[in-house]
Design an enzyme around this catalytic site. Structure first.
Site, PDB file in Angstrom:
ATOM      1  N   LYS A 144      31.911  -6.800  22.694  1.00  0.00           N
ATOM      2  CA  LYS A 144      30.934  -5.894  22.082  1.00  0.00           C
ATOM      3  C   LYS A 144      30.358  -6.527  20.816  1.00  0.00           C
ATOM      4  CE  LYS A 144      34.790  -3.648  19.734  1.00  0.00           C
ATOM      5  NZ  LYS A 144      35.769  -2.554  19.815  1.00  0.00           N
TER       6      LYS A 144
ATOM      7  N   TYR B 266      23.419 -13.964 -12.195  1.00  0.00           N
ATOM      8  CA  TYR B 266      22.906 -12.655 -12.613  1.00  0.00           C
ATOM      9  C   TYR B 266      23.940 -11.902 -13.452  1.00  0.00           C
ATOM     10  CZ  TYR B 266      18.913 -12.936  -9.418  1.00  0.00           C
ATOM     11  OH  TYR B 266      17.761 -13.281  -8.781  1.00  0.00           O
TER      12      TYR B 266
HETATM   13  C1  LIG Z   1      37.028  -3.150  19.938  1.00  0.00           C
HETATM   14  C2  LIG Z   1      37.972  -2.635  20.936  1.00  0.00           C
HETATM   15  C3  LIG Z   1      38.955  -3.481  21.477  1.00  0.00           C
HETATM   16  C4  LIG Z   1      39.235  -4.861  20.929  1.00  0.00           C
HETATM   17  O1  LIG Z   1      39.948  -4.719  19.707  1.00  0.00           O
HETATM   18  P1  LIG Z   1      40.497  -5.955  18.881  1.00  0.00           P
HETATM   19  O2  LIG Z   1      41.295  -5.311  17.795  1.00  0.00           O
HETATM   20  O3  LIG Z   1      39.320  -6.697  18.369  1.00  0.00           O
HETATM   21  O4  LIG Z   1      41.333  -6.792  19.786  1.00  0.00           O
HETATM   22  C5  LIG Z   1      39.719  -2.983  22.526  1.00  0.00           C
HETATM   23  N1  LIG Z   1      39.560  -1.719  22.975  1.00  0.00           N
HETATM   24  C6  LIG Z   1      38.646  -0.864  22.450  1.00  0.00           C
HETATM   25  C7  LIG Z   1      38.531   0.515  22.992  1.00  0.00           C
HETATM   26  C8  LIG Z   1      37.838  -1.294  21.406  1.00  0.00           C
HETATM   27  O5  LIG Z   1      36.954  -0.442  20.867  1.00  0.00           O
END
Ligand SMILES: *Cc1c(COP(=O)(O)O)cnc(C)c1O
Length: 379
Positions: free
Chosen positions: A41, A261
Site C-alpha cells: 500500500k 532561520y
Molecule cells: C499496513 C498493514 C500491514 C503491514 O504492516 P507492517 O507493520 O508494515 O508490516 C498488514 N496488515 C494490515 C491490515 C495493514 O494495514
C-alpha cells in the site's frame, strides 16, 4: 554530455531491490510453512510500487495487500497474476470496478458482504474476497456482532467466495503486550468457524511473535523495506533505502555566529558548516532540526557522523563537519541522511516519528535510483 538526473539532483534516493528480495526470503523462512505475502500500500511505502512489486514477484511473493482500490488497479497492471486484496474494503457502488481489475475486497461489514454477494449472484460466479475481522484493534474490520451475524447466515455465507480470513494486531511490536495473545485467541476461535479458509493475522512484527501467530499467510510491509520489526532487539532485516544529499557549500564561521532561520543554533567554537541539498520538500522532516537538550540528529559522511545544526529548511539543511578531514566534507560529496550507517528507524526517532512515516512522506524531488534488479527471464 547530457547530465543524468543524479547529476542535477540535490539528493539521491537509492532503493536496493536485492535487499527487498532478501528481506522477503528472511520473512518467508521465519514464518514457514505459512506463505509470505506483502503489504505494498501507499506506493510500496513510498518506494515505488512498480519496481518493488516486480522484485517481490520474482522472489516468489503471490499475495499482495493495498489500501485503496485505485492502488489495486495500479498493481494489477504491474502484476497480472497476483492475488490482490484491498484493505479499505468495498467502496459503495464499486463492485464492478473491483471485479474488472480482479481485486479482492477485504470486507469489513455486513453491508459490504451483502453488496459483494449480490454482485456475485448477478454475475453468476462469486468473485473471491477476504473477511477482515476486528479482534480488538477497533480500526477497520467486522465488529464481532456483525461477523457473528454473517457466520450465522448460511445463505449469505454460501453466496461469498471467501479466500481469506484476516485480522490485524494492535500491539505486535510489543511482544510482552497482553493484547497480542487476546487477539490471537479471538482469531483462532473465528477460524474454527470457517474451516478450510486460509487465515492471516501477522504483519511484520507479528511474524516475530512466534509460530502461533503466522497461520497460513503473513502480511509484512515495513520489514520488507528494511524497518526493524523487533524494536527492542537488533534489526534482523537488510537496509533497503538510502537518502544521500549533495554538499552544496562548506564555510567556516566564528564562535558566537548562528546558522539558519531564527539563528537557532549558535557556534561555541570556530565551526566548519556544510550545507546539504535536501530539505523538507524532499521529505527530510523539519523536526530533524537541532534541538539542544534531546541531542542532535546526525547524518553520515564517509561513514562518520556529523550533527545537524540549525533548522532544516525547504531546500537545504546544515551540518557541523568541523571534526571531519577536509577532503571528506568537500563540495559535491554525498551525505547520508539515512541508509547503511543511519537506519530509517534511528532517523525517524530523532524526528519524533516512526520509520513508516519517514518513508511514506519522502518527497519526489530527489533523483530515484533502483539497484539490484534481477533481469527478466529470457531478457
Ligand atoms: C499496513 C498493514 C500491514 C503491514 O504492516 P507492517 O507493520 O508494515 O508490516 C498488514 N496488515 C494490515 C491490515 C495493514 O494495514
Amino acid at each position: 554530455m547530457t547530465p543524468t538526473p543524479q547529476d542535477l539532483a540535490g539528493a539521491v534516493l537509492t532503493v536496493d531491490l536485492a535487499a527487498v528480495r532478501d528481506n522477503w526470503f528472511i520473512l518467508s523462512r521465519r514464518a514457514g510453512p505459512a506463505r509470505c505475502g506483502a503489504a505494498v500500500k501507499g506506493d510500496a511505502y513510498g518506494l515505488g510500487v512498480g519496481p518493488v512489486a516486480r522484485a517481490l514477484w520474482q522472489a516468489g511473493c503471490r499475495s499482495y495487500f493495498v489500501a485503496r482500490p485505485a492502488e489495486g488497479a495500479e498493481l494489477r497492471a504491474i502484476l497480472p497474476q497476483a492475488e490482490i486484496y484491498v484493505l479499505d474494503g468495498l467502496f459503495a457502488g464499486q463492485a464492478a470496478y473491483y471485479a474488472a481489475h480482479d481485486l479482492r475486497p477485504a470486507l469489513i461489514s455486513l453491508a459490504e458482504a451483502e453488496a459483494w454477494a449480490a454482485y456475485g449472484k448477478a454475475r453468476g460466479v462469486p468473485p473471491p474476497c477476504a473477511l477482515h475481522a476486528d479482534t480488538g484493534i477497533n480500526r477497520l474490520g467486522f465488529p464481532p456482532d456483525e461477523l457473528h451475524a454473517l457466520l450465522a447466515n448460511g445463505p449469505l455465507l454460501a453466496a461469498l467466495n471467501v479466500s481469506l480470513l484476516m485480522s490485524h494486531l494492535a500491539c505486535a511490536d510489543e511482544p510482552g503486550h497482553a493484547m497480542n495473545a487476546r487477539q490471537r485467541d479471538a482469531f483462532a476461535a473465528l477460524r474454527r468457524r470457517l474451516p478450510g479458509v486460509p487465515a492471516s493475522l501477522a504483519n511484520s512484527s507479528g511474524i516475530f511473535l512466534g509460530s502461533s501467530y503466522t497461520y497460513d499467510l503473513t502480511r509484512p510491509g515495513l520489514a520488507l523495506y528494511g524497518g526493524n520489526p523487533t524494536p527492542d532487539a537488533p534489526n534482523p532485516m537488510q537496509p533497503v533505502v538510502s537518502l544521500e544529499a549533495r554538499i552544496l557549500q562548506v564555510k567556516t564561521i566564528r564562535p558566537g555566529e548562528t546558522v539558519g532561520y531564527g539563528g537557532s543554533w549558535q557556534a561555541a567554537r570556530q565551526t566548519r558548516v556544510a550545507i546539504l541539498g535536501a530539505g523538507y520538500r524532499d521529505g527530510v522532516p523539519r523536526a530533524l532540526s537541532s534541538r539542544g537538550a534531546q541531542g542532535p540528529a546526525h547524518v553520515a559522511i564517509a561513514g562518520q557522523r556529523c550533527p545537524v545544526i540549525g533548522r532544516v529548511s525547504m531546500d537545504v539543511m546544515a551540518i557541523d563537519v568541523t571534526d571531519l578531514p577536509a577532503e571528506s566534507a568537500a563540495v559535491g560529496a554525498p551525505a547520508e541522511i539515512f541508509g547503511r550507517h543511519i537506519s530509517i528507524d534511528e532517523a525517524a526517532n530523532w524526528a519524533g516519528t516512526i520509520s513508516y512515516e519517514l518513508l511514506t512522506r519522502l518527497g519526489s524531488r530527489y533523483a530515484r535510483h533502483y539497484t539490484g534488479q534481477e533481469s527478466e527471464p529470457g531478457a
